[in-house]
Design a protein around this motif. Structure first.
Motif, mmCIF file in Angstrom:
data_model
loop_
_atom_site.group_PDB
_atom_site.id
_atom_site.type_symbol
_atom_site.label_atom_id
_atom_site.label_comp_id
_atom_site.label_asym_id
_atom_site.label_seq_id
_atom_site.Cartn_x
_atom_site.Cartn_y
_atom_site.Cartn_z
ATOM 1 N N MET A 129 -11.491 16.823 6.231
ATOM 2 C CA MET A 129 -10.911 15.712 5.495
ATOM 3 C C MET A 129 -11.810 15.298 4.336
ATOM 4 S SD MET A 129 -8.277 14.926 7.444
ATOM 5 C CE MET A 129 -7.763 15.375 9.098
ATOM 6 N N ILE A 130 -11.199 14.647 3.358
ATOM 7 C CA ILE A 130 -11.942 13.933 2.317
ATOM 8 C C ILE A 130 -11.581 12.470 2.520
ATOM 9 C CG2 ILE A 130 -12.252 13.543 -0.154
ATOM 10 C CD1 ILE A 130 -11.376 16.458 -0.601
ATOM 11 N N THR A 131 -12.589 11.614 2.564
ATOM 12 C CA THR A 131 -12.347 10.190 2.769
ATOM 13 C C THR A 131 -12.857 9.391 1.581
ATOM 14 O OG1 THR A 131 -14.458 9.865 3.917
ATOM 15 C CG2 THR A 131 -12.533 10.383 5.289
ATOM 16 N N VAL A 132 -12.320 8.199 1.448
ATOM 17 C CA VAL A 132 -12.790 7.268 0.420
ATOM 18 C C VAL A 132 -12.422 5.863 0.876
ATOM 19 C CG1 VAL A 132 -10.686 7.437 -0.994
ATOM 20 C CG2 VAL A 132 -12.845 6.732 -2.056
ATOM 21 N N ASP A 133 -13.304 4.930 0.654
ATOM 22 C CA ASP A 133 -13.001 3.518 0.858
ATOM 23 C C ASP A 133 -12.691 2.961 -0.520
ATOM 24 O OD1 ASP A 133 -13.476 3.679 3.596
ATOM 25 O OD2 ASP A 133 -15.593 3.202 3.372
ATOM 26 N N ALA A 134 -11.415 2.917 -0.841
ATOM 27 C CA ALA A 134 -10.982 2.568 -2.199
ATOM 28 C C ALA A 134 -10.975 1.064 -2.412
ATOM 29 C CB ALA A 134 -9.584 3.120 -2.454
ATOM 30 N N LYS A 135 -11.363 0.678 -3.610
ATOM 31 C CA LYS A 135 -11.184 -0.712 -4.011
ATOM 32 C C LYS A 135 -9.679 -0.913 -4.209
ATOM 33 C CE LYS A 135 -15.708 -1.099 -6.135
ATOM 34 N NZ LYS A 135 -16.331 -2.046 -5.241
ATOM 35 N N PRO A 136 -9.178 -2.132 -3.943
ATOM 36 C CA PRO A 136 -7.725 -2.347 -4.035
ATOM 37 C C PRO A 136 -7.105 -1.880 -5.349
ATOM 38 C CG PRO A 136 -8.744 -4.213 -2.967
ATOM 39 C CD PRO A 136 -9.877 -3.317 -3.441
ATOM 40 N N LYS A 137 -7.780 -2.080 -6.477
ATOM 41 C CA LYS A 137 -7.163 -1.671 -7.737
ATOM 42 C C LYS A 137 -7.224 -0.157 -7.975
ATOM 43 C CE LYS A 137 -10.879 -2.740 -10.999
ATOM 44 N NZ LYS A 137 -11.225 -3.594 -12.117
ATOM 45 N N SER A 138 -7.965 0.576 -7.125
ATOM 46 C CA SER A 138 -8.045 2.035 -7.243
ATOM 47 C C SER A 138 -7.145 2.755 -6.240
ATOM 48 C CB SER A 138 -9.487 2.502 -7.043
ATOM 49 O OG SER A 138 -10.314 1.955 -8.023
ATOM 50 N N GLU A 139 -6.555 2.019 -5.325
ATOM 51 C CA GLU A 139 -5.746 2.633 -4.270
ATOM 52 C C GLU A 139 -4.645 3.530 -4.843
ATOM 53 O OE1 GLU A 139 -2.934 1.356 -0.487
ATOM 54 O OE2 GLU A 139 -3.568 -0.172 -1.928
ATOM 55 N N GLY A 140 -3.912 3.051 -5.835
ATOM 56 C CA GLY A 140 -2.813 3.816 -6.416
ATOM 57 C C GLY A 140 -3.259 5.147 -6.997
ATOM 58 N N PHE A 141 -4.443 5.171 -7.590
ATOM 59 C CA PHE A 141 -4.991 6.413 -8.147
ATOM 60 C C PHE A 141 -5.107 7.466 -7.048
ATOM 61 C CE2 PHE A 141 -8.913 8.922 -8.633
ATOM 62 C CZ PHE A 141 -8.576 9.670 -9.747
ATOM 63 N N TYR A 142 -5.702 7.100 -5.923
ATOM 64 C CA TYR A 142 -5.892 8.064 -4.834
ATOM 65 C C TYR A 142 -4.560 8.449 -4.180
ATOM 66 C CZ TYR A 142 -10.883 7.319 -5.299
ATOM 67 O OH TYR A 142 -12.161 7.267 -5.784
ATOM 68 N N LEU A 143 -3.676 7.491 -3.993
ATOM 69 C CA LEU A 143 -2.377 7.802 -3.396
ATOM 70 C C LEU A 143 -1.608 8.794 -4.267
ATOM 71 C CD1 LEU A 143 -1.281 4.259 -2.146
ATOM 72 C CD2 LEU A 143 -2.183 6.154 -0.766
ATOM 73 N N LYS A 144 -1.739 8.665 -5.573
ATOM 74 C CA LYS A 144 -1.071 9.574 -6.516
ATOM 75 C C LYS A 144 -1.522 11.024 -6.311
ATOM 76 C CE LYS A 144 -2.099 9.691 -11.112
ATOM 77 N NZ LYS A 144 -2.185 9.174 -12.486
ATOM 78 N N TYR A 145 -2.752 11.198 -5.814
ATOM 79 C CA TYR A 145 -3.294 12.541 -5.619
ATOM 80 C C TYR A 145 -3.343 12.964 -4.157
ATOM 81 C CZ TYR A 145 -4.262 12.463 -10.547
ATOM 82 O OH TYR A 145 -4.115 12.401 -11.910
ATOM 83 N N GLY A 146 -2.417 12.455 -3.365
ATOM 84 C CA GLY A 146 -2.232 12.957 -2.014
ATOM 85 C C GLY A 146 -3.047 12.295 -0.924
ATOM 86 N N PHE A 147 -3.814 11.283 -1.229
ATOM 87 C CA PHE A 147 -4.530 10.563 -0.184
ATOM 88 C C PHE A 147 -3.534 9.676 0.560
ATOM 89 C CE2 PHE A 147 -8.002 12.024 -2.643
ATOM 90 C CZ PHE A 147 -9.126 11.989 -1.838
ATOM 91 N N GLN A 148 -3.853 9.384 1.807
ATOM 92 C CA GLN A 148 -3.019 8.521 2.632
ATOM 93 C C GLN A 148 -3.883 7.399 3.202
ATOM 94 O OE1 GLN A 148 -0.367 10.581 5.446
ATOM 95 N NE2 GLN A 148 -1.403 12.437 4.749
ATOM 96 N N LYS A 149 -3.249 6.297 3.518
ATOM 97 C CA LYS A 149 -3.965 5.203 4.169
ATOM 98 C C LYS A 149 -4.312 5.612 5.591
ATOM 99 C CE LYS A 149 -2.060 1.259 1.746
ATOM 100 N NZ LYS A 149 -1.379 -0.042 1.884
ATOM 101 N N ALA A 150 -5.541 5.317 5.993
ATOM 102 C CA ALA A 150 -5.923 5.526 7.384
ATOM 103 C C ALA A 150 -5.066 4.601 8.238
ATOM 104 C CB ALA A 150 -7.406 5.236 7.567
ATOM 105 N N LEU A 151 -4.703 5.059 9.424
ATOM 106 C CA LEU A 151 -3.806 4.290 10.270
ATOM 107 C C LEU A 151 -4.488 3.082 10.907
ATOM 108 C CD1 LEU A 151 -1.891 7.247 11.978
ATOM 109 C CD2 LEU A 151 -1.242 5.925 9.956
ATOM 110 N N THR A 152 -5.802 3.104 10.973
ATOM 111 C CA THR A 152 -6.546 1.942 11.461
ATOM 112 C C THR A 152 -7.438 1.459 10.333
ATOM 113 O OG1 THR A 152 -8.281 3.359 12.360
ATOM 114 C CG2 THR A 152 -6.549 2.674 13.867
ATOM 115 N N ASN A 153 -7.517 0.151 10.175
ATOM 116 C CA ASN A 153 -8.299 -0.409 9.075
ATOM 117 C C ASN A 153 -8.980 -1.691 9.537
ATOM 118 O OD1 ASN A 153 -9.395 -1.333 6.716
ATOM 119 N ND2 ASN A 153 -7.465 -1.764 5.712
ATOM 120 N N LYS A 154 -10.288 -1.619 9.663
ATOM 121 C CA LYS A 154 -11.064 -2.802 10.032
ATOM 122 C C LYS A 154 -11.770 -3.403 8.824
ATOM 123 C CE LYS A 154 -11.669 -1.166 14.692
ATOM 124 N NZ LYS A 154 -12.540 -0.695 15.725
#
Length: 178
Positions: A129-154
């Protein structure tokens, strides 16, 4: 105007590269590059790569080892038979484009380079896997390139995302054989 990937060069950060003029929209990322990246690299905590265009630093990304909890990964990713509680991962610890070059394909180029590094790494050690803890304003950038939200988020201030790069590779390989 987009900058072609072939017009960019990537190199490991070293003391000979002048990074003092780099500025991005996130001051903490600029500060990390200028003040901490070399020290972290020397201590083997992370590795930073610089992106150059016509001799100017236009971006950087920092990678480190990580893992992702198996329960955080969609059933479509990973392997059903995998018996361990975590998947090995490569983490994008920092990724930033110089503010004057935003929207010109630098971020995409850095992600492509990261996937290439992950593929090479996975030939030597387990890495799925490739992981990233995205800042909220960067989330869309990563989602556009195939990243998905982790199912658990603390986490509260960042959004944990992942991409099963090997699954993407398998799907692309199947598509090419048609």
């Amino acid at each position: 105007m987009k900058i072609p990937l072939s017009n960019l060069s990537f190199s490991l950060l070293n003391e000979d590269i002048d990074i003092s003029a780099f500025r991005c929209g996130e001051p903490d990322l600029t500060e990390f590059l200028i003040e901490d990246a070399l020290e972290n690299q020397a201590a083997r905590l992370s590795v930073t790569r610089i992106v150059l265009h016509e001799g100017q630093v236009v971006g950087f990304f920092t990678l480190t080892n990580d893992c992702i909890i198996r329960k955080s990964v969609s059933d479509d990713d990973g392997e059903e038979w995998y018996p361990y509680p975590h998947y090995p991962a490569l983490k994008i610890a920092r990724l930033a484009t110089h503010q004057e070059f935003e929207g010109r394909g630098i971020g995409r180029a850095m992600l492509l380079k990261t996937v290439a590094i992950a593929m090479r790494l996975s030939q030597y050690v387990g890495c799925r896997m490739i992981t990233v803890d995205a800042k909220p304003k960067s989330e869309g950038f990563y989602l556009k390139y195939g990243f998905q939200k982790a199912l658990t988020n603390k986490k509260k201030d960042t959004i944990p995302l992942y991409r099963d790069f090997y699954r993407s590779y398998q799907e692309a390989e199947k598509g090419m054989s048609l």
